[in-house]
Design an enzyme around this catalytic site. Structure first.
Site, PDB file in Angstrom:
ATOM      1  N   ALA A  75       0.828  -1.211   0.000  1.00  0.00           N
ATOM      2  CA  ALA A  75       0.000   0.000   0.000  1.00  0.00           C
ATOM      3  C   ALA A  75       0.865   1.264   0.000  1.00  0.00           C
ATOM      4  O   ALA A  75       0.461   2.296  -0.533  1.00  0.00           O
ATOM      5  CB  ALA A  75      -0.949   0.004   1.195  1.00  0.00           C
ATOM      6  N   THR A  76       2.064   1.196   0.565  1.00  0.00           N
ATOM      7  CA  THR A  76       2.946   2.369   0.555  1.00  0.00           C
ATOM      8  C   THR A  76       3.253   2.782  -0.887  1.00  0.00           C
ATOM      9  O   THR A  76       3.104   3.955  -1.254  1.00  0.00           O
ATOM     10  CB  THR A  76       4.259   2.062   1.303  1.00  0.00           C
ATOM     11  OG1 THR A  76       3.952   1.724   2.655  1.00  0.00           O
ATOM     12  CG2 THR A  76       5.198   3.262   1.286  1.00  0.00           C
ATOM     13  N   GLN A 183      -6.563  -0.617   5.571  1.00  0.00           N
ATOM     14  CA  GLN A 183      -7.254  -1.123   6.774  1.00  0.00           C
ATOM     15  C   GLN A 183      -8.735  -1.364   6.526  1.00  0.00           C
ATOM     16  O   GLN A 183      -9.450  -1.793   7.443  1.00  0.00           O
ATOM     17  CB  GLN A 183      -7.097  -0.137   7.940  1.00  0.00           C
ATOM     18  CG  GLN A 183      -5.673   0.097   8.389  1.00  0.00           C
ATOM     19  CD  GLN A 183      -5.084  -1.055   9.192  1.00  0.00           C
ATOM     20  OE1 GLN A 183      -5.770  -1.999   9.563  1.00  0.00           O
ATOM     21  NE2 GLN A 183      -3.789  -0.981   9.442  1.00  0.00           N
ATOM     22  N   SER A 203      -3.323  -3.518   0.413  1.00  0.00           N
ATOM     23  CA  SER A 203      -2.153  -4.245   0.884  1.00  0.00           C
ATOM     24  C   SER A 203      -2.578  -5.666   1.219  1.00  0.00           C
ATOM     25  O   SER A 203      -3.682  -5.877   1.719  1.00  0.00           O
ATOM     26  CB  SER A 203      -1.598  -3.554   2.132  1.00  0.00           C
ATOM     27  OG  SER A 203      -0.505  -4.291   2.640  1.00  0.00           O
ATOM     28  N   ALA A 204      -1.709  -6.651   0.972  1.00  0.00           N
ATOM     29  CA  ALA A 204      -2.075  -8.040   1.280  1.00  0.00           C
ATOM     30  C   ALA A 204      -1.891  -8.361   2.760  1.00  0.00           C
ATOM     31  O   ALA A 204      -2.688  -9.102   3.345  1.00  0.00           O
ATOM     32  CB  ALA A 204      -1.242  -9.005   0.433  1.00  0.00           C
ATOM     33  N   CYS A 328       9.136   6.444  18.936  1.00  0.00           N
ATOM     34  CA  CYS A 328      10.230   6.614  19.893  1.00  0.00           C
ATOM     35  C   CYS A 328      11.473   7.128  19.172  1.00  0.00           C
ATOM     36  O   CYS A 328      11.974   6.459  18.284  1.00  0.00           O
ATOM     37  CB  CYS A 328      10.589   5.289  20.548  1.00  0.00           C
ATOM     38  SG  CYS A 328       9.181   4.420  21.222  1.00  0.00           S
TER      39      CYS A 328
HETATM   40  C1  LIG Z   1      -0.155  -0.740   6.631  1.00  0.00           C
HETATM   41  C2  LIG Z   1      -0.692   0.475   5.971  1.00  0.00           C
HETATM   42  C3  LIG Z   1      -0.063   1.040   4.850  1.00  0.00           C
HETATM   43  C4  LIG Z   1       1.228   0.494   4.301  1.00  0.00           C
HETATM   44  O1  LIG Z   1       1.012  -0.735   3.641  1.00  0.00           O
HETATM   45  P1  LIG Z   1       2.274  -1.616   3.214  1.00  0.00           P
HETATM   46  O2  LIG Z   1       1.648  -2.689   2.363  1.00  0.00           O
HETATM   47  O3  LIG Z   1       2.866  -2.145   4.476  1.00  0.00           O
HETATM   48  O4  LIG Z   1       3.200  -0.758   2.434  1.00  0.00           O
HETATM   49  C5  LIG Z   1      -0.623   2.153   4.280  1.00  0.00           C
HETATM   50  N1  LIG Z   1      -1.744   2.683   4.762  1.00  0.00           N
HETATM   51  C6  LIG Z   1      -2.386   2.180   5.833  1.00  0.00           C
HETATM   52  C7  LIG Z   1      -3.639   2.822   6.320  1.00  0.00           C
HETATM   53  C8  LIG Z   1      -1.869   1.061   6.479  1.00  0.00           C
HETATM   54  O5  LIG Z   1      -2.503   0.581   7.547  1.00  0.00           O
END
Ligand SMILES: *Cc1c(COP(=O)(O)O)cnc(C)c1O
Length: 382
Positions: A75-76, A183, A203-204, A328
């Site tokens: 998702a990034t 999410q 994201s998977a 942190c």
């Molecule tokens: C985990 C998350 C991401 C990042 O997803 P990755 O697949 O780990 O890169 C982006 N947005 C939200 C809201 C997330 O919870």
């Protein structure tokens, strides 16, 4: 020491064993290991077939056409491609982006890069319930607004945006809509057609699939134009080059197929766990809900334990795998920016923990977590 109790499903989920089984068939010599872009032999065609089957499984969860799914590393990357790719491709139409201050860092940091590139960003501050309202969005839109980016479900609070209402406001102004649904997938009903979404990041590994694979939904009618960020070979209709990782892709496909079939079950399960958890903590003094549970998914709940330092509580709760959401640095602990932005006082934010449940969480896990929390909070207050 007793086995750890994993209550950090919002950070990542274990891979469902049904998913792992399928993935293992796409790696070794006796499996479907060929390059899905190899057009000159049968092993390549079989790999391509597997990738296309998975593309349909991912599309089905969100009501999309498989041709609208672009594979990414997560998702990034999908957020980067959506924001940077869209703003650059549409710079002749306008340079204004609207987003919120409580988005995931993958959106926040990417929007900052766009600001440094000369694009204009309006940062909306959500209300106490973690949500941006349609009228707030309407006030921020300008003639040169080309894109809005708001998440489906907040990863620290669990709050759910009213996406259909927000998309309607954006479209009335001619702006496209990007949603980070990392999410949301498998947790709430998502339908890009009825919700009016033009770009959606997935994201998977938040949905019982493997880490390192995700997707961006890119609407075809009307056609959304993106400038690629990764070049070389023109895979994925030129939007994202690179050899497709067949095993990761079939894993994401299977995970999303399971999510489609089990969403109602998963939701009922986490709803029951969340109620049990909150009931169990019921009469604890100084317990404060940062999550407005009326507008949130049941699998995430963010709680403050007043007059208890969150980091100390985390240390006392060694058996529980949970998260503070705070960052942190070596010298200091800063409270979560999400809690700060929705107006949680600093002291309370530093007393906050995020609990997130999932498909494999049991009632026993919840009961143990409640017992440990009660003991630790009381001990630390003494
Ligand atoms: C985990 C998350 C991401 C990042 O997803 P990755 O697949 O780990 O890169 C982006 N947005 C939200 C809201 C997330 O919870």
């Amino acid at each position: 020491m007793n086995a750890p109790i994993y209550l950090d499903y919002a950070a990542t989920t274990p891979v469902d064993s049904r998913v792992a089984d399928i993935m293992s068939r796409y790696l070794t010599q006796d499996g479907t290991f060929a390059n899905p872009a190899s057009r000159s032999h049968m092993p390549g065609w079989l790999a391509e077939q597997a990738v296309e089957g998975a593309r349909r499984q991912v599309a089905d969860l969100i009501g999309a056409d498989p041709r609208e799914i672009v594979w990414t590393s997560g998702a990034t990357e999908a957020d980067n491609l959506a924001l940077i790719g869209f703003m650059r491709a549409n710079r002749d139409k306008g340079r204004h982006l609207v987003t919120s201050t409580t988005e995931h860092k993958a959106v926040v940091d990417t929007a900052r890069v766009l600001e440094a590139e000369g694009f204009d960003v309006t940062w909306l501050t959500p209300g106490r319930d973690g949500r941006v309202t349609p009228s707030q969005l309407a006030d921020a839109l300008r003639d040169d607004t080309v894109l809005i980016s708001l998440m489906a479900v907040n990863n620290e609070l669990g709050s759910i945006h009213d996406l259909p209402a927000l998309a309607e406001v954006a479209h009335a102004h001619g702006a496209a809509v990007h949603v980070d649904a990392a999410q949301g997938a498998g947790k709430i009903d998502l339908d890009v057609a009825t919700m009016g979404i033009d770009l959606m990041s997935l994201s998977a590994h938040k949905v019982y699939g493997p880490k390192g694979i995700g997707a961006l939904y890119v609407r075809r009618h009307p056609d959304i134009r993106l400038e690629a960020l990764i070049h070389g070979g023109g895979h994925e209709r030129g939007m994202r080059s690179g050899t497709l990782p067949t095993h990761q892709i079939v894993g994401m496909g299977e995970a999303f197929g399971l999510a489609t079939r089990e969403l109602a079950n998963d939701r009922a399960h986490t709803q029951a766990l969340c109620s049990r958890f909150l009931d169990g903590l019921g009469e604890l003094d100084g317990l404060y809900r940062n999550t407005d549970t009326r507008v949130a998914v049941p699998n995430i709940v963010n709680l403050a334990f007043e007059d208890v330092d969150g980091e100390s509580l985390l240390m006392a709760l060694r058996r529980l795998a949970i998260s503070t959401g705070s960052a942190c640095n070596s010298a200091s602990v800063e409270p979560s920016y999400v809690l700060k932005e929705i107006g949680v006082p600093r002291r309370r934010a530093l007393s906050s923990l995020r609990f997130s449940f999932g498909r494999f969480t049991t009632q026993d896990d919840i009961d143990t977590a409640v017992d440990e929390l009660r003991q630790a909070v009381n001990a630390l207050r003494q």
